[in-house]
Motif scaffolding. Structure first.
Motif, PDB file in Angstrom:
ATOM      1  N   MET A 155       0.809  -0.980  -0.111  1.00 18.77           N
ATOM      2  CA  MET A 155       0.162   0.040  -0.056  1.00 18.77           C
ATOM      3  C   MET A 155       0.800   1.237  -0.023  1.00 18.77           C
ATOM      4  SD  MET A 155      -2.546   1.278   2.873  1.00 18.77           S
ATOM      5  CE  MET A 155      -3.226  -0.253   3.193  1.00 18.77           C
ATOM      6  N   ARG A 156       0.436   2.221  -0.660  1.00 18.22           N
ATOM      7  CA  ARG A 156       1.141   3.722  -0.812  1.00 18.22           C
ATOM      8  C   ARG A 156       0.248   4.778  -0.372  1.00 18.22           C
ATOM      9  NH1 ARG A 156       1.283   4.964  -5.741  1.00 18.22           N
ATOM     10  NH2 ARG A 156       3.879   6.010  -5.741  1.00 18.22           N
ATOM     11  N   VAL A 157       0.678   5.471   0.729  1.00 17.39           N
ATOM     12  CA  VAL A 157      -0.161   6.381   1.301  1.00 17.39           C
ATOM     13  C   VAL A 157       0.685   7.896   1.198  1.00 17.39           C
ATOM     14  CG1 VAL A 157      -0.818   7.236   3.725  1.00 17.39           C
ATOM     15  CG2 VAL A 157      -0.939   4.794   2.966  1.00 17.39           C
ATOM     16  N   VAL A 158      -0.235   8.855   1.286  1.00 17.14           N
ATOM     17  CA  VAL A 158       0.201  10.312   1.351  1.00 17.14           C
ATOM     18  C   VAL A 158      -0.218  10.728   2.581  1.00 17.14           C
ATOM     19  CG1 VAL A 158      -0.163  12.601   0.504  1.00 17.14           C
ATOM     20  CG2 VAL A 158       0.503  10.625  -1.191  1.00 17.14           C
ATOM     21  N   LEU A 159       0.620  11.412   3.310  1.00 18.77           N
ATOM     22  CA  LEU A 159       0.194  11.884   4.746  1.00 18.77           C
ATOM     23  C   LEU A 159       0.135  13.382   4.399  1.00 18.77           C
ATOM     24  CD1 LEU A 159       2.251  10.175   7.229  1.00 18.77           C
ATOM     25  CD2 LEU A 159       0.009   9.676   6.826  1.00 18.77           C
ATOM     26  N   ALA A 160      -1.042  14.034   4.931  1.00 18.11           N
ATOM     27  CA  ALA A 160      -1.339  15.598   5.284  1.00 18.11           C
ATOM     28  C   ALA A 160      -1.423  16.001   6.522  1.00 18.11           C
ATOM     29  CB  ALA A 160      -1.953  15.973   4.069  1.00 18.11           C
ATOM     30  N   ASP A 161      -0.657  16.726   7.388  1.00 15.11           N
ATOM     31  CA  ASP A 161      -1.111  17.316   8.672  1.00 15.11           C
ATOM     32  C   ASP A 161       0.255  18.215   8.808  1.00 15.11           C
ATOM     33  OD1 ASP A 161      -1.377  17.788  11.628  1.00 15.11           O
ATOM     34  OD2 ASP A 161      -2.669  15.967  11.259  1.00 15.11           O
ATOM     35  N   GLU A 171      -1.288  18.151  -5.025  1.00  9.87           N
ATOM     36  CA  GLU A 171      -0.134  17.988  -5.836  1.00  9.87           C
ATOM     37  C   GLU A 171       0.526  16.377  -5.839  1.00  9.87           C
ATOM     38  OE1 GLU A 171       2.564  21.110  -5.051  1.00  9.87           O
ATOM     39  OE2 GLU A 171       1.271  22.766  -5.976  1.00  9.87           O
ATOM     40  N   ALA A 172       0.613  16.105  -4.414  1.00  9.25           N
ATOM     41  CA  ALA A 172       1.346  14.951  -4.163  1.00  9.25           C
ATOM     42  C   ALA A 172       0.339  13.653  -4.808  1.00  9.25           C
ATOM     43  CB  ALA A 172       1.811  14.725  -2.590  1.00  9.25           C
ATOM     44  N   VAL A 173      -0.843  13.989  -4.650  1.00 10.85           N
ATOM     45  CA  VAL A 173      -1.860  12.768  -4.917  1.00 10.85           C
ATOM     46  C   VAL A 173      -1.877  12.658  -6.458  1.00 10.85           C
ATOM     47  CG1 VAL A 173      -4.517  12.283  -5.124  1.00 10.85           C
ATOM     48  CG2 VAL A 173      -3.339  12.837  -2.862  1.00 10.85           C
ATOM     49  N   ALA A 174      -2.013  13.889  -7.131  1.00  8.99           N
ATOM     50  CA  ALA A 174      -1.997  14.073  -8.669  1.00  8.99           C
ATOM     51  C   ALA A 174      -0.558  13.301  -9.088  1.00  8.99           C
ATOM     52  CB  ALA A 174      -2.088  15.364  -9.150  1.00  8.99           C
ATOM     53  N   ALA A 175       0.379  13.603  -8.618  1.00 12.64           N
ATOM     54  CA  ALA A 175       1.730  13.022  -9.117  1.00 12.64           C
ATOM     55  C   ALA A 175       2.151  11.631  -8.782  1.00 12.64           C
ATOM     56  CB  ALA A 175       2.901  14.013  -8.713  1.00 12.64           C
ATOM     57  N   VAL A 186       3.184  15.884   3.823  1.00 17.66           N
ATOM     58  CA  VAL A 186       3.014  17.295   3.266  1.00 17.66           C
ATOM     59  C   VAL A 186       2.334  18.075   4.721  1.00 17.66           C
ATOM     60  CG1 VAL A 186       3.042  16.828   1.123  1.00 17.66           C
ATOM     61  CG2 VAL A 186       1.008  16.951   2.335  1.00 17.66           C
ATOM     62  N   ASP A 187       2.175  19.427   4.374  1.00 17.04           N
ATOM     63  CA  ASP A 187       1.568  20.045   5.757  1.00 17.04           C
ATOM     64  C   ASP A 187       0.407  20.998   5.293  1.00 17.04           C
ATOM     65  OD1 ASP A 187       3.078  22.176   4.746  1.00 17.04           O
ATOM     66  OD2 ASP A 187       4.364  22.477   6.264  1.00 17.04           O
ATOM     67  N   ASP A 188       0.017  21.073   3.914  1.00 19.19           N
ATOM     68  CA  ASP A 188      -1.072  21.932   3.568  1.00 19.19           C
ATOM     69  C   ASP A 188      -2.019  21.086   2.215  1.00 19.19           C
ATOM     70  OD1 ASP A 188       0.007  22.993   0.911  1.00 19.19           O
ATOM     71  OD2 ASP A 188       1.088  24.181   2.183  1.00 19.19           O
ATOM     72  N   GLY A 189      -3.087  21.818   2.150  1.00 18.91           N
ATOM     73  CA  GLY A 189      -4.004  21.034   1.196  1.00 18.91           C
ATOM     74  C   GLY A 189      -3.388  21.284  -0.362  1.00 18.91           C
ATOM     75  N   GLU A 190      -2.686  22.321  -0.532  1.00 20.51           N
ATOM     76  CA  GLU A 190      -2.256  22.540  -2.025  1.00 20.51           C
ATOM     77  C   GLU A 190      -1.034  21.229  -2.060  1.00 20.51           C
ATOM     78  OE1 GLU A 190      -0.258  25.697  -4.701  1.00 20.51           O
ATOM     79  OE2 GLU A 190      -1.093  26.529  -2.860  1.00 20.51           O
ATOM     80  N   GLN A 191      -0.266  21.256  -1.177  1.00 22.40           N
ATOM     81  CA  GLN A 191       0.825  20.130  -1.620  1.00 22.40           C
ATOM     82  C   GLN A 191       0.127  18.892  -1.551  1.00 22.40           C
ATOM     83  OE1 GLN A 191       4.721  20.630   0.879  1.00 22.40           O
ATOM     84  NE2 GLN A 191       3.261  22.348   1.821  1.00 22.40           N
ATOM     85  N   LEU A 192      -0.988  18.494  -0.757  1.00 20.49           N
ATOM     86  CA  LEU A 192      -1.726  17.296  -0.747  1.00 20.49           C
ATOM     87  C   LEU A 192      -1.943  17.016  -2.188  1.00 20.49           C
ATOM     88  CD1 LEU A 192      -2.905  14.770   0.463  1.00 20.49           C
ATOM     89  CD2 LEU A 192      -4.743  16.286   1.204  1.00 20.49           C
TER      90      LEU A 192
END
Length: 215
Positions: free
Chosen positions: A1-7, A39-43, A31-37
């Motif tokens: 499983m691959r996870v992105v964390l945002a907090d 971007e990370a999910v899209a990439a 990441v620490d904000d919604g915009e970076q989140l």
């Protein structure tokens, strides 16, 4: 499983990262904000995004808004929203998308490691998980009691457990009843809420949404 964390809370974010990686789950971005989140999910197209409700710049609902964007854009990516407090509006808006693979948990659930990891796996696999405290508040509102008045106390218990994401076996074990008793209760819930076989939305998810939608 691959996870992105945002907090934006570094200690919590890194704690969750360590917990997941100890279980062999790959954290591909933190990441620490919604915009970076977004971007990370899209990439990176992870299996799951774990998102804080409140993040910079306003610390209101940036995380929730990003979570909703992810579900609309990438419905196959699971989203687990974490919150410091019970925010019923967040739970209802997220689950009102009528998609699969969503969850809403209080941050203190992370300390119950086994249950937290079980929730992560369930959401990534397309399940729905709602924090028990949120479920109890939803069930205890006067409006909800009126809308669910047709259900027996046992059926309400089963519906609450369904909302938490428990399987029929898990519900049976919690309530100390047979699986067949759980199946009968769920069938009665479907009938009383008017959820008929053949509908496009999963009846199990729809049963949960039936009381969330009116909170």
């Amino acid at each position: 499983m691959r996870v992105v964390l945002a907090d934006d809370a570094v200690l919590l974010r890194e704690g969750v990262r360590s917990l997941l990686e100890d279980e062999g789950i790959s954290v591909v971005a933190s990441v620490d904000d919604g915009e970076q989140l977004l971007e990370a999910v899209a990439a990176l197209r992870p299996n799951l995004a774990i998102v804080d409700v409140r993040m910079p710049p306003t610390h209101t609902t940036e995380g929730l808004e990003a979570a909703l964007t992810i579900k609309r854009t990438y419905p196959d990516i699971g989203v687990l929203v974490l919150s410091q407090y019970v925010l019923r509006e967040c739970a209802t808006e997220l689950l009102g998308t009528e998609t699969v693979g969503v969850g809403y948990l209080l941050k203190n659930r992370v300390t119950d490691i086994d249950r937290f990891l079980e929730s992560v796996q369930r959401i990534a696999a397309g399940g729905t998980v709602i924090d028990p405290d949120v479920v109890r508040q939803l069930l205890n509102t006067s409006e909800k009691q009126n809308s669910l008045s047709a259900l027996t106390p046992r059926e309400n218990e089963v519906l609450e457990a369904m909302a938490e994401g428990l399987s029929n076996r898990g519900i049976a074990e919690r309530l100390y009843v047979s699986i067949s008793s759980v199946e009968k209760a769920i069938s009665a819930i479907f009938d009383k809420l008017g959820l008929h076989a053949g509908e496009t939305t999963s009846r199990r998810v729809a049963a949960v949404l039936a009381f969330l939608d009116q909170s």
